[in-house]
Write a protein that holds these residues in place. Structure first.
Motif, short mmCIF file in Angstrom:
data_model
loop_
_atom_site.label_atom_id
_atom_site.label_comp_id
_atom_site.label_asym_id
_atom_site.label_seq_id
_atom_site.Cartn_x
_atom_site.Cartn_y
_atom_site.Cartn_z
N GLU A 70 0.84 -1.20 0.00
CA GLU A 70 0.00 0.00 0.00
C GLU A 70 0.87 1.26 0.00
O GLU A 70 0.54 2.26 -0.64
N LEU A 71 1.99 1.19 0.71
CA LEU A 71 2.88 2.34 0.82
C LEU A 71 3.85 2.45 -0.35
O LEU A 71 4.62 3.41 -0.43
N GLN A 72 3.82 1.41 -1.24
CA GLN A 72 4.72 1.39 -2.41
C GLN A 72 6.19 1.57 -1.99
O GLN A 72 6.90 2.43 -2.48
N PRO A 80 10.60 -2.21 -9.40
CA PRO A 80 9.35 -2.16 -10.17
C PRO A 80 8.13 -2.56 -9.37
O PRO A 80 7.00 -2.28 -9.78
N SER A 81 8.32 -3.23 -8.24
CA SER A 81 7.19 -3.65 -7.42
C SER A 81 7.66 -3.91 -6.00
O SER A 81 8.86 -4.04 -5.73
N THR A 82 6.69 -4.00 -5.10
CA THR A 82 7.02 -4.31 -3.71
C THR A 82 7.64 -5.70 -3.61
O THR A 82 8.56 -5.92 -2.81
N ALA A 83 7.13 -6.64 -4.40
CA ALA A 83 7.64 -8.00 -4.35
C ALA A 83 9.12 -8.04 -4.75
O ALA A 83 9.93 -8.73 -4.12
N VAL A 84 9.49 -7.32 -5.80
CA VAL A 84 10.88 -7.29 -6.23
C VAL A 84 11.75 -6.66 -5.16
O VAL A 84 12.84 -7.14 -4.84
N TRP A 85 11.27 -5.55 -4.58
CA TRP A 85 12.03 -4.92 -3.50
C TRP A 85 12.22 -5.90 -2.34
O TRP A 85 13.30 -6.03 -1.78
N PHE A 86 11.14 -6.57 -1.94
CA PHE A 86 11.18 -7.50 -0.82
C PHE A 86 12.17 -8.64 -1.09
O PHE A 86 12.95 -9.03 -0.21
N ALA A 87 12.15 -9.17 -2.33
CA ALA A 87 13.08 -10.24 -2.68
C ALA A 87 14.53 -9.75 -2.60
O ALA A 87 15.39 -10.44 -2.04
N ASN A 88 14.79 -8.56 -3.11
CA ASN A 88 16.15 -8.03 -3.08
C ASN A 88 16.59 -7.69 -1.66
O ASN A 88 17.76 -7.84 -1.31
#
Length: 426
Positions: A70-72, A80-88
């Motif tokens: 929600e907070l991007q 490009p996405s929260t999921a990519v950030w979280f994975a990294n």
């Protein structure tokens, strides 16, 4: 943490961060206490409690992921996405990151799943399965029915792991709404089958050491058909009576090894004449072998695919219709190219099968359709293709005939056919 760009800063003092910090400290304290003094009963209780703790932490992680989305939060490093950030930021795979976000996004809608996750009653895997099953329900299913389905799936999570729960989830409407369950399952299965066939894949990678790695994805139906074939070839009955102790059935051999051997025999049992043509000929592998090497059982043979095998293996395979032997003389002159008449015809094979019924090795009960026809007088030594100078051998024992480490002893069976046993040479 991988990358480091997503590390939380404890400076804000938010209660959630404080709670996570305390939990982390408590786990660290438990690790420092040591486990040598832990008794059997306490070890069981601690292990179950730790699993429940992981479940609760996973539920919190999923809800945090939904809030982060929600907070991007990916904007902090241009992800490009929260999921990519979280994975990294954490080192998990992107697939795992997307799964966490998927579950987190669904917990607000499915309050029973959220409550079970908060209590540690469901794992992240189970929660994902339940969410997927509920999301797959038809749009016209009323809210009350969806609620009953959710409650029942959460209840069964206490008994079933994620895999079993997935199977149950596909048929949940059969229980809570049987009047529409069958039609829903039919649609689901049809969609799954189309997707499975469209995404079926197979990859072969030469490892460079005489082995090839095979990796693939098959529709479940065809995988089970293949599994049935493996099980038939891997049946231990014939091995238990094998006169060679080294090749008898051994309890404890991993199933993957048994199935690997069964896969080899299944491939060798394929008759090239039954395969589609490629370039005007059946899809066969051609063995190129010098006549001298063939007669002396020394040297190597090359395949038309570029591979290399031993001369002994080439002699064994020459009895099979799955490969074509090309015998070369001096200057690589083709002296003989395997011809159809060197392979037993279907009537001949039928006659041999009716006579031998199974592999003719003492104690082996491999049925005729799983055997190969062996020439007792090798074609390389002037043998002819007939029924009297041939016998059925399963793939395992066919290899023994051509293995110089074994002596083949033949005797006349009371019913008229030849019976064989193998003795390991000193």
């Amino acid at each position: 943490m991988a990358g480091g760009t997503g590390t939380f800063s404890p400076g804000s003092g938010h209660p959630v961060l404080a709670a996570v910090g305390r939990a982390d400290e408590h786990v660290g304290d438990a690790l420092e206490l040591g486990l040598l003094t832990l008794g059997e009963v306490d070890a069981r209780s601690a292990l179950v409690a730790t699993r429940r703790l992981i479940n609760r932490a996973s539920g919190l992680m999923a809800k945090l992921a939904a809030r982060a989305d929600e907070l991007q939060v990916g904007r902090v490093d241009g992800s490009p996405s929260t999921a990519v950030w979280f994975a990294n930021a954490t080192g998990v795979t992107r697939g795992e990151a997307y799964r966490v976000l998927r579950v987190g996004g669904a917990l607000e809608r499915y309050i029973r799943v959220a409550a079970a996750a908060a209590a540690g009653a469901v794992s992240l895997d189970q929660a994902d399965v339940i969410v997927r099953a509920l999301n797959a329900l038809p749009d016209d299913i009323d809210v009350e029915t969806v609620g009953r389905a959710e409650a029942l799936l959460v209840q069964h999570a206490a008994r079933f792991d994620a895999l079993a729960l997935r199977k149950f989830g596909k048929r949940i409407l059969d229980v809570v709404a049987p009047e529409v369950g069958e039609a829903h399952e039919t649609r689901l299965l049809a969609a799954e089958e189309r997707s499975a066939m469209a995404t079926a894949s197979l990859t072969l990678r030469d490892l460079g050491d005489g082995r090839t790695s095979i990796r693939g994805v098959l529709p479940t139906l065809h995988a089970e058909m293949l599994g049935k074939a493996f099980d038939a070839y891997a049946a231990p009955g014939h091995k238990k009576a094998n006169p060679d102790e080294a090749d008898r059935f051994v309890t404890g051999v991993p199933s993957p090894l048994r199935r690997g051997e069964a896969f080899v025999e299944l491939i060798e049992s394929l008759d090239a004449r039954d395969l589609p043509e490629v370039g005007g000929t059946n899809a066969t592998v051609v063995i190129n072998l010098d006549l001298d090497a063939l007669l002396r059982d020394l040297g190597v043979a090359t395949l038309d695919t570029g591979g290399r095998i031993s001369a002994a293996e080439a002699r064994r395979l020459a009895c099979s219709a799955s490969l074509v032997p090309a015998v070369l003389g001096g200057g690589s002159e083709v002296l003989d190219l395997g011809r159809a008449q060197r392979r037993h015809s279907k009537p001949q094979r039928l006659a041999i099968a009716l006579r031998d019924k199974t592999c003719v090795t003492d104690g082996c009960d491999r049925p005729a359709h799983q055997c190969q026809v062996h020439h007792w007088t090798l074609w390389s030594a002037g043998g002819t293709t007939n029924t009297t100078d041939a016998a059925l051998l399963c793939g395992h024992h066919h290899r023994k005939v051509h293995d110089p480490r074994y002596e083949t002893r033949r005797t006349r069976h009371p019913l008229g056919h030849t019976s064989v046993r193998f003795v390991r040479r000193p």
